[in-house]
Design a protein around this motif. Structure first.
Motif, short mmCIF file in Angstrom:
data_model
loop_
_atom_site.label_atom_id
_atom_site.label_comp_id
_atom_site.label_asym_id
_atom_site.label_seq_id
_atom_site.Cartn_x
_atom_site.Cartn_y
_atom_site.Cartn_z
N TYR A 181 0.52 -1.51 0.20
CA TYR A 181 0.25 0.20 -0.19
C TYR A 181 0.85 1.71 0.15
N PHE A 182 2.57 1.50 0.97
CA PHE A 182 3.15 2.30 0.80
C PHE A 182 3.32 2.88 -0.81
N SER A 183 3.49 1.83 -1.05
CA SER A 183 4.45 1.54 -2.54
C SER A 183 3.20 2.13 -3.12
N ARG A 441 5.36 4.80 -4.63
CA ARG A 441 4.79 5.92 -3.98
C ARG A 441 6.01 6.16 -2.72
N ALA A 442 6.54 5.05 -2.54
CA ALA A 442 7.49 4.79 -1.46
C ALA A 442 8.85 5.84 -0.67
N ASN A 443 9.47 6.30 -2.25
CA ASN A 443 10.12 7.30 -1.53
C ASN A 443 9.54 8.68 -1.64
N THR A 444 8.52 9.01 -2.24
CA THR A 444 8.39 10.26 -0.99
C THR A 444 7.82 10.31 0.23
N VAL A 449 7.44 7.27 7.46
CA VAL A 449 7.30 5.34 7.49
C VAL A 449 8.51 5.40 7.66
N ALA A 450 7.88 3.85 8.44
CA ALA A 450 9.48 3.51 9.05
C ALA A 450 10.14 2.48 8.22
N PRO A 451 11.49 1.77 8.08
CA PRO A 451 12.05 1.97 7.23
C PRO A 451 11.54 0.07 6.85
N LEU A 593 4.77 4.31 11.58
CA LEU A 593 5.57 5.65 11.55
C LEU A 593 7.12 5.80 11.92
N ALA A 594 7.63 6.49 11.29
CA ALA A 594 9.30 6.36 11.77
C ALA A 594 9.08 6.98 12.37
#
Length: 637
Positions: A181-183, A441-444, A449-451, A593-594
């Motif tokens: 989903y994050f990607s 979209r994960a690069n943004t 977001v926690a790695p 979350l980070a």
């Protein structure tokens, strides 16, 4: 259109009636015209159904439907558009004029191969007492949904994920689905954000015996076997024939049919062809607009379509007050965040449509089949530059030249951030890596977001497995891009189409997703489908006389954007709502979350069309409704 629910158990179920009532109550919006339930004599199988009457409005077509001779029982959601032809092929006496009975009879005649005969959208479960198992199937494109979960010695299934939640021992987030989903803002593998709930993939069928085991297999695939022998004139004429055939089938209904019209080529064309199929009487089309934000208002094009084709156009004006008042309902009906903020206007327009008609035509599929996304132009443009530099431009069979693409680059005016990200990692990398950068979209999300919440390697492997599918020719870069979107993004968009329309009890039909049409489109070479780098060029050529020139010549179509980021920066209710949702202690403590991440600050800096705000807001709202609380809380309220 309808909703299905049921269970299959290894042991008798004493509270079977209660289970069926609870499950189907969660989906009553899908079928306001009636409901029913069936429980096997040994109480180990239960099927339930809610009905939206479209074909055969009589109560004789009610479900679950039983075949009196074989004892087989079906609960079915969908429309089989060739049901009249199948009735003739099957022969014999029918008790109803419904397509439900046709599906049941088709299974009796052909067994599992019946799905290959069906032309339409469907998800169904048939209990077969002869083999003591249920046969289930989902249509070729995933237009109609079907979810399942195994809990102990029982398997539950339903049209919507929320109907399964009350029967789950625990509800947690699926880590692999969240990473996808994050990607992409959708998932690739059939997993859902709710751990333990699975979606039957599109074009799959299988068996569900009482021991709880499942066997699922693919029954259809689209093969990109390019036809290099015919001319453009042939493809144009054949496209017209297949579109006419699909429209004729999709207009079959015992109720009035209307159409969604966004102002783009796809939805406009379907409305025009639908009007031609029903030339007399009213023909109603529906458009959503943000009239307070002119940059997001495309309603003038829908009005042009209506004026030139004797249609009645109804507009749904939307404001940030509407967003705040309805967004939690949108996420509830979606069963989870997916595919961007377009679900909000779709929800609002569907509510308007439901007040006027029961069936609407929608344009989903046109972008993936005929090449309508700007990123195709970006990726192909880079390939052409590389070919020109390397002197290999004319080595491949299906190449579009960079000279011909240049006039169409104006299409990319609103996509400069995407271009910047695409080329940030350098030029001319392998094709799969280039396309992944365009859609990832994960690069943004670095620092937000926690790695460990983004498993980059598994996501990339899943991406490559689909991108390099052996059903696509090795040289066909354009087809590899469209094929990936066809297999992943399109089902996500169809989920929006289904849930937002069914939230209001209206049936949405998608004529571009008629499998003979899709199979034909997969044979069209890119140098015809994508000639001159013009998005959806073949559709424009084939129907140039039917489409209004203002629609046909557009190069600024935006999809269905929402001014969410404008509202946030302008202040008011949206700002307050988003800050309350994302700034709460619970939201800030989510383990994906980070450490120290501030969602409000991070997402408020984005551009007008960036989706990160939507990604986190919708995820948080889903978390509150499906993990922190139970979806059944809404029924008790």
């Amino acid at each position: 259109m309808c909703g299905v629910f049921g269970f299959i158990s290894h042991a008798p179920v004493g509270d079977a009636e209660s289970i069926l009532n609870r499950g189907i109550a969660m989906q009553r919006h899908r079928g306001p015209d009636g409901e029913g339930a069936w429980i096997s004599q040994d109480r180990r199988v239960g099927l339930a159904h809610v009905r939206l009457s479209i074909i055969d409005l009589s109560t004789e077509a009610a479900q679950p439907m039983t075949d009196p001779d074989s004892g087989m029982v079906i609960t079915y959601n969908g429309e089989i558009y060739n049901y009249i032809e199948l009735r003739k092929e099957l022969g014999g006496d029918f008790r109803t004029t419904s397509d439900t009975e046709v599906v049941l009879r088709a299974y009796l005649r052909w067994g599992a191969d019946c799905v290959k005969k069906l032309r339409g959208m469907f998800a169904f479960v048939i209990w077969d007492p002869k083999c003591n198992a249920a046969f289930f199937a989902r249509d070729r494109f995933g237009i109609k949904p079907l979810y399942w979960t195994k809990q102990g010695e029982r398997v539950y299934f339903a049209s919507e994920m929320k109907a399964l939640a009350p029967f789950m021992a625990t509800r947690t987030v699926c880590a692999s689905a969240l990473s996808e989903y994050f990607s992409f803002q959708f998932t690739l593998s059939g997993a859902t954000l709710l751990e333990g709930v699975h979606e039957v993939p599109a074009a799959h069928c299988g068996w569900m015996p009482q021991d709880g085991s499942l066997r699922i297999e693919r029954y259809w695939e689209v093969h990109y076997e390019l036809d290099a022998y015919h001319t453009e004139a042939y493809f144009v004429e054949r496209l017209r024939e297949l579109m006419a055939e699909s429209i004729d089938l999709h207009m079959r209904a015992d109720v009035e049919v209307g159409a969604y019209v966004s102002g783009g080529i796809d939805s406009s064309l379907l409305a025009i062809l639908g009007r031609e199929a029903r030339p007399t009487g009213p023909f109603k089309i529906f458009n959503g607009r943000f009239s307070e934000n002119q940059a997001f208002d495309e309603s003038r094009y829908a009005q042009i379509v209506a004026d030139e084709n004797s249609m009645n156009c109804y507009f749904q004006d939307m404001t940030q007050d509407d967003f705040v008042d309805n967004i939690q309902d949108v996420i509830y009906h979606l069963d989870g965040p997916v595919a961007g903020p377009g679900s909000f206007p779709q929800y609002m327009v569907s509510r308007l449509a439901a007040s006027k008609v029961k069936v609407v035509l929608g344009g989903q599929g046109g972008d993936e089949i005929f090449g309508g996304y700007a990123r195709y132009l970006v990726a192909y443009f880079e390939q052409c530059i590389k070919g020109a530099i390397d002197g290999t431009l004319n080595n491949g069979k299906y190449v579009v030249t960079y000279e011909s693409i240049i006039p169409n680059l104006v299409t990319l005016k609103e996509y400069k951030p995407m271009l910047q990200e695409f080329w940030s990692g350098g030029l001319f990398s392998p094709r799969d890596e280039r396309y992944f950068r365009l859609i990832n979209r994960a690069n943004t999300l670095n620092g937000v977001v926690a790695p460990e919440a983004i498993a980059a390697e598994p996501v990339m492997r899943a991406f490559k497995e689909i991108f390099w599918g052996d059903n696509v020719g090795a040289e066909a870069y354009f087809d590899r891009m469209t094929h990936f979107d066809f297999k992943t993004l399109l089902p996500a968009l169809l989920r929006v189409e289904d849930r937002m329309s069914m939230a209001h009890g209206v049936e949405s039909r998608v004529p571009f997703l008629d499998h003979p049409l899709v199979e034909f489109a997969a044979t069209i070479p890119a140098n015809i489908k994508f000639a001159s780098g013009e998005l959806k060029r073949l559709l424009r050529v084939a129907f140039s006389q039917r489409l209004p020139s203002a629609v046909r010549e557009r190069k600024d179509k935006m999809g269905f954007p929402v001014p969410l980021n404008h509202w946030m920066k302008a202040g008011g209710r949206t700002t307050e709502f988003v800050c309350d949702m994302l700034g709460s202690a619970k939201a800030r403590s989510r383990d994906y979350l980070a450490p120290g991440a501030n969602l409000i600050d991070q997402t408020s800096k984005q551009g007008a069309y960036n989706r990160n705000m939507w990604a986190f807001l919708s995820l948080e709202l889903w978390h509150q409704q499906f993990i922190d609380a139970s979806p059944t809380d809404r029924l008790a309220a």
